[in-house]
Design a protein around this motif. Structure first.
Motif, PDB file in Angstrom:
ATOM      1  N   VAL A   6       0.397  -1.193   0.197  1.00 46.77           N
ATOM      2  CA  VAL A   6       0.389   0.003   0.108  1.00 46.77           C
ATOM      3  C   VAL A   6       0.825   1.046  -0.296  1.00 46.77           C
ATOM      4  CG1 VAL A   6      -1.666   1.526   1.790  1.00 46.77           C
ATOM      5  CG2 VAL A   6      -2.076  -0.603   0.845  1.00 46.77           C
ATOM      6  N   ARG A   7       1.528   1.519   0.677  1.00 46.81           N
ATOM      7  CA  ARG A   7       2.585   2.483   0.840  1.00 46.81           C
ATOM      8  C   ARG A   7       3.583   2.631  -0.788  1.00 46.81           C
ATOM      9  NH1 ARG A   7       4.075  -0.011   5.828  1.00 46.81           N
ATOM     10  NH2 ARG A   7       3.705   1.013   7.911  1.00 46.81           N
ATOM     11  N   VAL A   8       3.992   1.699  -1.149  1.00 45.88           N
ATOM     12  CA  VAL A   8       3.835   1.597  -2.505  1.00 45.88           C
ATOM     13  C   VAL A   8       2.993   1.914  -3.855  1.00 45.88           C
ATOM     14  CG1 VAL A   8       5.278   0.507  -4.812  1.00 45.88           C
ATOM     15  CG2 VAL A   8       6.893  -0.567  -2.490  1.00 45.88           C
ATOM     16  N   LEU A   9       1.961   1.211  -2.813  1.00 42.20           N
ATOM     17  CA  LEU A   9       1.091   2.119  -4.668  1.00 42.20           C
ATOM     18  C   LEU A   9       0.859   3.710  -4.032  1.00 42.20           C
ATOM     19  CD1 LEU A   9      -1.324   0.965  -6.147  1.00 42.20           C
ATOM     20  CD2 LEU A   9      -2.611   0.118  -4.118  1.00 42.20           C
ATOM     21  N   ILE A  10       0.506   3.944  -2.321  1.00 45.41           N
ATOM     22  CA  ILE A  10       0.470   5.994  -2.857  1.00 45.41           C
ATOM     23  C   ILE A  10       1.769   6.313  -3.114  1.00 45.41           C
ATOM     24  CG2 ILE A  10       0.705   7.052  -0.875  1.00 45.41           C
ATOM     25  CD1 ILE A  10      -1.024   5.291   0.714  1.00 45.41           C
ATOM     26  N   HIS A  11       2.759   5.707  -3.282  1.00 44.43           N
ATOM     27  CA  HIS A  11       4.362   6.505  -3.486  1.00 44.43           C
ATOM     28  C   HIS A  11       4.095   6.434  -5.216  1.00 44.43           C
ATOM     29  CE1 HIS A  11       8.055   7.690  -4.445  1.00 44.43           C
ATOM     30  NE2 HIS A  11       8.210   6.596  -4.844  1.00 44.43           N
ATOM     31  N   ARG A  12       3.489   5.719  -5.950  1.00 44.56           N
ATOM     32  CA  ARG A  12       3.123   5.255  -6.906  1.00 44.56           C
ATOM     33  C   ARG A  12       2.354   6.241  -7.515  1.00 44.56           C
ATOM     34  NH1 ARG A  12       4.875  -1.130  -8.270  1.00 44.56           N
ATOM     35  NH2 ARG A  12       6.274  -0.873  -7.891  1.00 44.56           N
ATOM     36  N   ALA A  13       0.510   6.596  -6.974  1.00 45.91           N
ATOM     37  CA  ALA A  13       0.035   6.866  -7.281  1.00 45.91           C
ATOM     38  C   ALA A  13       0.316   8.832  -7.656  1.00 45.91           C
ATOM     39  CB  ALA A  13      -0.901   6.215  -6.515  1.00 45.91           C
ATOM     40  N   LEU A  14       1.617   8.967  -6.314  1.00 51.51           N
ATOM     41  CA  LEU A  14       1.768  10.513  -6.582  1.00 51.51           C
ATOM     42  C   LEU A  14       2.378  10.736  -7.041  1.00 51.51           C
ATOM     43  CD1 LEU A  14       2.094  11.323  -2.751  1.00 51.51           C
ATOM     44  CD2 LEU A  14       0.059  12.245  -4.066  1.00 51.51           C
ATOM     45  N   LYS A  15       3.573   9.699  -7.713  1.00 53.94           N
ATOM     46  CA  LYS A  15       4.314   9.771  -8.914  1.00 53.94           C
ATOM     47  C   LYS A  15       3.723  10.263 -10.244  1.00 53.94           C
ATOM     48  CE  LYS A  15       8.843   7.551 -10.623  1.00 53.94           C
ATOM     49  NZ  LYS A  15       9.559   6.734 -10.387  1.00 53.94           N
ATOM     50  N   ALA A  16       2.568   9.788 -10.325  1.00 55.68           N
ATOM     51  CA  ALA A  16       1.399   9.633 -11.085  1.00 55.68           C
ATOM     52  C   ALA A  16       1.080  10.997 -11.843  1.00 55.68           C
ATOM     53  CB  ALA A  16       0.753   8.182 -11.352  1.00 55.68           C
ATOM     54  N   LEU A  17       0.492  11.175 -10.459  1.00 52.99           N
ATOM     55  CA  LEU A  17      -0.307  12.060 -10.376  1.00 52.99           C
ATOM     56  C   LEU A  17       0.723  13.187 -11.327  1.00 52.99           C
ATOM     57  CD1 LEU A  17      -2.934  13.084  -9.744  1.00 52.99           C
ATOM     58  CD2 LEU A  17      -2.273  13.196  -7.548  1.00 52.99           C
ATOM     59  N   LYS A  18       2.080  12.802 -10.273  1.00 55.66           N
ATOM     60  CA  LYS A  18       2.730  14.768 -10.835  1.00 55.66           C
ATOM     61  C   LYS A  18       3.326  14.461 -12.365  1.00 55.66           C
ATOM     62  CE  LYS A  18       5.365  14.187  -6.148  1.00 55.66           C
ATOM     63  NZ  LYS A  18       6.805  14.220  -5.728  1.00 55.66           N
ATOM     64  N   ARG A  19       3.483  12.974 -12.795  1.00 58.60           N
ATOM     65  CA  ARG A  19       3.483  13.301 -13.789  1.00 58.60           C
ATOM     66  C   ARG A  19       2.554  13.703 -14.979  1.00 58.60           C
ATOM     67  NH1 ARG A  19       3.926   7.699 -14.448  1.00 58.60           N
ATOM     68  NH2 ARG A  19       2.024   7.588 -15.392  1.00 58.60           N
ATOM     69  N   HIS A  20       1.310  13.322 -14.491  1.00 61.89           N
ATOM     70  CA  HIS A  20       0.842  13.651 -15.536  1.00 61.89           C
ATOM     71  C   HIS A  20      -0.004  15.119 -15.226  1.00 61.89           C
ATOM     72  CE1 HIS A  20      -1.866  10.790 -17.212  1.00 61.89           C
ATOM     73  NE2 HIS A  20      -1.052   9.819 -15.685  1.00 61.89           N
ATOM     74  N   LEU A  21       0.757  16.097 -14.068  1.00 61.17           N
ATOM     75  CA  LEU A  21       0.504  17.658 -13.983  1.00 61.17           C
ATOM     76  C   LEU A  21       1.527  18.272 -14.520  1.00 61.17           C
ATOM     77  CD1 LEU A  21      -0.157  18.100 -10.125  1.00 61.17           C
ATOM     78  CD2 LEU A  21      -1.907  18.430 -11.697  1.00 61.17           C
ATOM     79  N   GLN A  22       3.094  17.662 -14.604  1.00 57.43           N
ATOM     80  CA  GLN A  22       3.926  18.269 -15.352  1.00 57.43           C
ATOM     81  C   GLN A  22       3.194  18.062 -17.302  1.00 57.43           C
ATOM     82  OE1 GLN A  22       7.257  15.503 -14.636  1.00 57.43           O
ATOM     83  NE2 GLN A  22       7.796  16.988 -13.106  1.00 57.43           N
ATOM     84  N   GLU A  23       2.814  16.846 -17.766  1.00 57.24           N
ATOM     85  CA  GLU A  23       2.102  16.779 -18.775  1.00 57.24           C
ATOM     86  C   GLU A  23       1.306  17.854 -19.004  1.00 57.24           C
ATOM     87  OE1 GLU A  23       1.108  13.130 -19.564  1.00 57.24           O
ATOM     88  OE2 GLU A  23       2.859  11.606 -19.398  1.00 57.24           O
ATOM     89  N   PHE A  24       0.663  17.938 -18.183  1.00 55.95           N
ATOM     90  CA  PHE A  24      -0.414  19.271 -18.104  1.00 55.95           C
ATOM     91  C   PHE A  24       0.564  20.746 -18.544  1.00 55.95           C
ATOM     92  CE2 PHE A  24      -3.574  16.894 -16.235  1.00 55.95           C
ATOM     93  CZ  PHE A  24      -3.974  16.245 -17.633  1.00 55.95           C
ATOM     94  N   GLU A  25       1.653  20.711 -17.589  1.00 55.49           N
ATOM     95  CA  GLU A  25       1.872  22.104 -17.491  1.00 55.49           C
ATOM     96  C   GLU A  25       2.889  22.111 -18.997  1.00 55.49           C
ATOM     97  OE1 GLU A  25       5.425  23.524 -15.285  1.00 55.49           O
ATOM     98  OE2 GLU A  25       4.015  23.202 -13.915  1.00 55.49           O
ATOM     99  N   GLU A  26       3.398  21.020 -19.229  1.00 58.08           N
ATOM    100  CA  GLU A  26       4.139  21.955 -20.314  1.00 58.08           C
ATOM    101  C   GLU A  26       3.076  21.106 -21.704  1.00 58.08           C
ATOM    102  OE1 GLU A  26       6.401  18.249 -21.143  1.00 58.08           O
ATOM    103  OE2 GLU A  26       7.681  18.980 -18.425  1.00 58.08           O
ATOM    104  N   GLY A  27       1.768  21.654 -21.810  1.00 56.42           N
ATOM    105  CA  GLY A  27       1.021  20.800 -22.799  1.00 56.42           C
ATOM    106  C   GLY A  27       1.124  19.783 -23.852  1.00 56.42           C
ATOM    107  N   VAL A  28       0.760  18.541 -23.041  1.00 56.55           N
ATOM    108  CA  VAL A  28       1.571  17.832 -23.737  1.00 56.55           C
ATOM    109  C   VAL A  28      -0.190  16.673 -23.778  1.00 56.55           C
ATOM    110  CG1 VAL A  28       2.341  15.412 -23.790  1.00 56.55           C
ATOM    111  CG2 VAL A  28       3.694  17.227 -22.679  1.00 56.55           C
TER     112      VAL A  28
END
Length: 189
Positions: free
Chosen positions: A167-189
């Motif tokens: 579960v801890r790994v899942l939470i970490h990965r979820a936040l990492k995926a969330l950050k990655r998607h946010l960066q994509e939005f910021e870059e306009g991908v």
């Protein structure tokens, strides 16, 4: 009844419920219903549907407790969320699309620490919402349960039948995926 249900008080109420005490069940319902409703509401997007699924969750746990004087071997809250989660899954099996609705609970989530530490606070709620609905459902669930509903890692582990480490790994990965998607939005991908 005080706002906080202690473990001992919860066990006492569950003991009464298993012998058919509706008032004790009502106390558990009053405490947990708003929390379960918020989770379901974030997942299904409809006030009416969320009310129905929340009610169904409590009906199923009542019936479970009435059968053969069953005792809950895991946390009541974890079992309740597991039932609610399964009802949401069943709903989406019948419906093809899924969306989390941006509401005040979600905005409150964005303002909390350590969420702001994990997700750039400059991001708009809408961008975070879009990123959240873009990640896998398992990731969505753990983010909602851990950060919005404030379930413990052990309770989440019970809900999804995984180890606390997983579960801890899942939470970490979820936040990492969330950050990655946010960066994509910021870059306009």
């Amino acid at each position: 009844m005080p706002k906080i249900v202690t473990i001992d008080k919860e066990k006492e109420l569950l003991s009464k419920v298993s012998s058919g005490d509706r008032e004790a069940f009502g106390q558990l319902y009053d405490f947990y219903a708003p929390k379960v409703f918020r989770f379901v509401r974030l997942k299904v997007g409809s006030q009416t549907l969320a009310e129905d699924l929340t009610s169904e969750s409590f009906l199923r746990i009542w019936e479970y407790l009435q059968r053969e004087e069953k005792e809950i071997e895991e946390s009541f809250r974890a079992l309740l969320y597991k039932i609610a989660r399964n009802l949401v899954i069943d709903y989406y099996k019948r419906k093809s699309s899924q969306e989390i609705i941006l509401n005040d609970d979600f905005r409150e989530f964005l303002l909390r620490q350590p969420v702001r530490d994990e997700i750039a606070s400059r991001e708009s709620a809408e961008e975070v919402h879009q990123a959240l609905i873009s990640i896998k459902e398992d990731y969505q669930n753990v983010v909602i349960w851990y950060y919005i509903d404030e379930l413990s890692v052990s309770e989440i582990a019970e809900i999804i039948n995984k180890s606390e480490g997983a579960v801890r790994v899942l939470i970490h990965r979820a936040l990492k995926a969330l950050k990655r998607h946010l960066q994509e939005f910021e870059e306009g991908v």
